[in-house]
Every structure is written in C-alpha cells, then in structure tokens.
Design a protein around this motif. Sequence first.
Motif, PDB file in Angstrom:
ATOM      1  N   ASP A  98       8.476 -10.581 -12.719  1.00 16.91           N
ATOM      2  CA  ASP A  98       9.809  -9.968 -12.827  1.00 16.91           C
ATOM      3  C   ASP A  98       9.772  -8.491 -12.438  1.00 16.91           C
ATOM      4  O   ASP A  98      10.699  -7.991 -11.799  1.00 16.91           O
ATOM      5  CB  ASP A  98      10.356 -10.128 -14.255  1.00 16.91           C
ATOM      6  N   LEU A  99       8.708  -7.793 -12.814  1.00 15.28           N
ATOM      7  CA  LEU A  99       8.586  -6.377 -12.436  1.00 15.28           C
ATOM      8  C   LEU A  99       8.439  -6.234 -10.916  1.00 15.28           C
ATOM      9  O   LEU A  99       8.955  -5.290 -10.324  1.00 15.28           O
ATOM     10  CB  LEU A  99       7.385  -5.730 -13.139  1.00 15.28           C
ATOM     11  N   ILE A 100       7.744  -7.187 -10.306  1.00 14.19           N
ATOM     12  CA  ILE A 100       7.615  -7.159  -8.834  1.00 14.19           C
ATOM     13  C   ILE A 100       8.995  -7.368  -8.197  1.00 14.19           C
ATOM     14  O   ILE A 100       9.382  -6.638  -7.279  1.00 14.19           O
ATOM     15  CB  ILE A 100       6.613  -8.234  -8.344  1.00 14.19           C
ATOM     16  N   TYR A 101       9.759  -8.344  -8.714  1.00 11.47           N
ATOM     17  CA  TYR A 101      11.089  -8.626  -8.147  1.00 11.47           C
ATOM     18  C   TYR A 101      12.001  -7.405  -8.247  1.00 11.47           C
ATOM     19  O   TYR A 101      12.869  -7.195  -7.414  1.00 11.47           O
ATOM     20  CB  TYR A 101      11.738  -9.819  -8.853  1.00 11.47           C
ATOM     21  N   LYS A 102      11.788  -6.609  -9.293  1.00  9.90           N
ATOM     22  CA  LYS A 102      12.649  -5.423  -9.503  1.00  9.90           C
ATOM     23  C   LYS A 102      12.176  -4.210  -8.712  1.00  9.90           C
ATOM     24  O   LYS A 102      12.844  -3.189  -8.696  1.00  9.90           O
ATOM     25  CB  LYS A 102      12.662  -5.060 -10.994  1.00  9.90           C
ATOM     26  N   SER A 103      10.976  -4.290  -8.118  1.00 11.33           N
ATOM     27  CA  SER A 103      10.434  -3.122  -7.418  1.00 11.33           C
ATOM     28  C   SER A 103      10.787  -3.182  -5.939  1.00 11.33           C
ATOM     29  O   SER A 103      10.221  -3.992  -5.201  1.00 11.33           O
ATOM     30  CB  SER A 103       8.908  -3.069  -7.563  1.00 11.33           C
ATOM     31  N   GLU A 104      11.697  -2.317  -5.540  1.00 12.06           N
ATOM     32  CA  GLU A 104      12.081  -2.277  -4.131  1.00 12.06           C
ATOM     33  C   GLU A 104      10.876  -1.789  -3.325  1.00 12.06           C
ATOM     34  O   GLU A 104      10.305  -0.751  -3.654  1.00 12.06           O
ATOM     35  CB  GLU A 104      13.260  -1.333  -3.951  1.00 12.06           C
ATOM     36  N   GLY A 105      10.486  -2.558  -2.320  1.00  8.51           N
ATOM     37  CA  GLY A 105       9.307  -2.170  -1.542  1.00  8.51           C
ATOM     38  C   GLY A 105       8.139  -3.108  -1.778  1.00  8.51           C
ATOM     39  O   GLY A 105       7.155  -3.066  -1.059  1.00  8.51           O
ATOM     40  N   LEU A 106       8.247  -3.953  -2.813  1.00 10.56           N
ATOM     41  CA  LEU A 106       7.227  -4.998  -3.008  1.00 10.56           C
ATOM     42  C   LEU A 106       7.857  -6.344  -2.651  1.00 10.56           C
ATOM     43  O   LEU A 106       8.945  -6.672  -3.134  1.00 10.56           O
ATOM     44  CB  LEU A 106       6.734  -5.028  -4.454  1.00 10.56           C
ATOM     45  N   ALA A 107       7.186  -7.119  -1.798  1.00 12.14           N
ATOM     46  CA  ALA A 107       7.732  -8.409  -1.364  1.00 12.14           C
ATOM     47  C   ALA A 107       7.831  -9.379  -2.543  1.00 12.14           C
ATOM     48  O   ALA A 107       6.923  -9.452  -3.373  1.00 12.14           O
ATOM     49  CB  ALA A 107       6.844  -9.004  -0.268  1.00 12.14           C
TER      50      ALA A 107
ATOM     51  N   VAL B 272       0.846  -1.201   0.000  1.00 18.26           N
ATOM     52  CA  VAL B 272       0.000   0.000   0.000  1.00 18.26           C
ATOM     53  C   VAL B 272       0.880   1.250   0.000  1.00 18.26           C
ATOM     54  O   VAL B 272       0.674   2.175  -0.788  1.00 18.26           O
ATOM     55  CB  VAL B 272      -0.949   0.016   1.223  1.00 18.26           C
ATOM     56  N   ASN B 273       1.912   1.250   0.870  1.00 15.76           N
ATOM     57  CA  ASN B 273       2.812   2.408   0.932  1.00 15.76           C
ATOM     58  C   ASN B 273       3.553   2.605  -0.382  1.00 15.76           C
ATOM     59  O   ASN B 273       3.708   3.722  -0.871  1.00 15.76           O
ATOM     60  CB  ASN B 273       3.806   2.249   2.091  1.00 15.76           C
ATOM     61  N   TRP B 274       4.016   1.494  -0.955  1.00 17.06           N
ATOM     62  CA  TRP B 274       4.722   1.560  -2.243  1.00 17.06           C
ATOM     63  C   TRP B 274       3.800   2.151  -3.310  1.00 17.06           C
ATOM     64  O   TRP B 274       4.191   3.021  -4.087  1.00 17.06           O
ATOM     65  CB  TRP B 274       5.172   0.137  -2.648  1.00 17.06           C
ATOM     66  N   THR B 275       2.550   1.672  -3.327  1.00 19.17           N
ATOM     67  CA  THR B 275       1.578   2.122  -4.335  1.00 19.17           C
ATOM     68  C   THR B 275       1.273   3.612  -4.167  1.00 19.17           C
ATOM     69  O   THR B 275       1.213   4.360  -5.144  1.00 19.17           O
ATOM     70  CB  THR B 275       0.270   1.303  -4.213  1.00 19.17           C
ATOM     71  N   ARG B 276       1.100   4.039  -2.912  1.00 22.55           N
ATOM     72  CA  ARG B 276       0.788   5.455  -2.658  1.00 22.55           C
ATOM     73  C   ARG B 276       1.911   6.350  -3.199  1.00 22.55           C
ATOM     74  O   ARG B 276       1.664   7.346  -3.866  1.00 22.55           O
ATOM     75  CB  ARG B 276       0.599   5.674  -1.157  1.00 22.55           C
ATOM     76  N   GLU B 277       3.158   5.945  -2.935  1.00 23.24           N
ATOM     77  CA  GLU B 277       4.293   6.736  -3.427  1.00 23.24           C
ATOM     78  C   GLU B 277       4.352   6.723  -4.950  1.00 23.24           C
ATOM     79  O   GLU B 277       4.597   7.745  -5.578  1.00 23.24           O
ATOM     80  CB  GLU B 277       5.605   6.182  -2.859  1.00 23.24           C
ATOM     81  N   ARG B 278       4.105   5.550  -5.507  1.00 24.92           N
ATOM     82  CA  ARG B 278       4.144   5.405  -6.973  1.00 24.92           C
ATOM     83  C   ARG B 278       3.085   6.301  -7.624  1.00 24.92           C
ATOM     84  O   ARG B 278       3.339   6.982  -8.599  1.00 24.92           O
ATOM     85  CB  ARG B 278       3.900   3.933  -7.317  1.00 24.92           C
TER      86      ARG B 278
END
Length: 245
Positions: A225-234, A80-86
């Motif tokens: 793969d995009l999730i693995y590259k996104s710092e802040g997503l488990a 949620v925090n990652w998404t809000r910032e994004r």
Amino acid sequence: MQAILSDVHGNLAALEAVLDDLYARKVTRVLCLGDLVGYGPQPVECLELASKFDIVLKGNHEEAVLTEAVDFNIRAGMAVNWTRERLASDPGGEKRMILLRGLPEQHVEEDKLLVHGSPREPTREYIFPGDARDAQKMAALFERFERFCFVGHTHVPGVFTEGDGFAHPTELLKNIFLFEDEKAIINVGSVGQPRDNDPRACYVTFDGDSVVFRRVKYDVDKTADLIYKSEGLAKSLGDRLKVGK
Ligand code: ZN
C-alpha cells in the motif's frame, strides 16, 4: 550464532519482522549484504535500523543511488531516482549519503567472504541457480575464497557446493544445510523482495557448521500500500511482493 541477511529494499515491515525473529533466536551478530534501499517505500527507516548491524556492505542499489543507474531496467531506474530524492530530502540526508559512500564492497572474517553479488564483481555479478551448470563460471568463483562465500543479489536463496550444483532450501531437510568440509556459496535470499515464489521474508542463521534458511511472515499489504501511494514507484513493485516474484 550469526544472522546474515540481504536485499531489504526499503521494506520496513519485512525488516522489522526479521529482526524480531532473529533476536528471539539468540543471534549475537547481524551481517547485511547490501541493497538496503531501492524498490521499497521506506529506505530511510531501513538505513536507520541497519545502523545497529555489525556489518553492512554496499549493494548495486546503493551504488546506483550514489552514482547513476546503469544496467537497470526502467522500473528499477525510476525507483533509484525516487530513492535518491527521498534520501536527500530527509533531514540528515547529507550525513546519510556520506555513510552510504563509506560502505565496503566486501568483508572477510575467518573463513568467510561476504559480498552482495559475487566474489568476482562484488556489487554487480549475479550467481543464478542455473549457473551451477556453468562449470567454468563456478570454478572461477570458487577459486576466489577460502571456504564460505555469502551472497545475495538474485533474491533466490540456496547453497552452491563446489562441483555439486545448487540446492534450494525447500530441497533440504528442515531448510538446514549441514557442511562437512566442502566449499560453498550461500545465497541468503531477500528480506524485502523474495523472488522464489514464497512471499515471506528470507534470511539465514549460521553457526560455523550449518546454515538455516528462515522464512518470516510479515504484513505484505502494508508495504504494498505504501508503494501504491508513492508517486514515482511502479505499482508492479507492490504487486510482486504478494506473490514473491
Ligand atoms: Zn537486490
């Protein structure tokens, strides 16, 4: 014919595959039951595509992005925090947050009620398959709508009929549920994070008399793969897409 979908969760590859599928089926209206964002790596792109839909409701993840993540586990809260910032950092972020704030929690048309979670608590309450055995809960839910109630939220597709339990699409002939005059709660499943052990994206088409559960293959690895590259997503958010859990 209408298409009803839910729980895209920032999974653009899944949403694109579903839109290709439904537009090839002469669908004239697209209704979305919320949770376009959260968990997945491309929330901005998914909101962009959803701007063409006829109805978009607010889910608990939109609500959490707009306020704060209550009742979320650590992994979901981080997302949620990652998404809000994004959403905020992107050009047009402010406009997008205003748009999210304006999403309705429910929609009624003809004999249909549409919500993200349940008719009792539109964004929050879950109706799990096992709840079909809870006569009191089901009675309280069924008395709150006229004929059909479409929900998402659990990411498990299927049909609850009044006094008659729950049927997963795999228990139905050709994934079709034909209605007579019964009342029903229809869970449309999840486009972007299915949890019924089938990794394919899920949505339904509805023509007034029957609902068809549709499964669509998409490039799961692309989203993972995009999730693995996104710092802040488990990382586990990518892993679960591969098994549909
Ligand atoms: Zn969801």
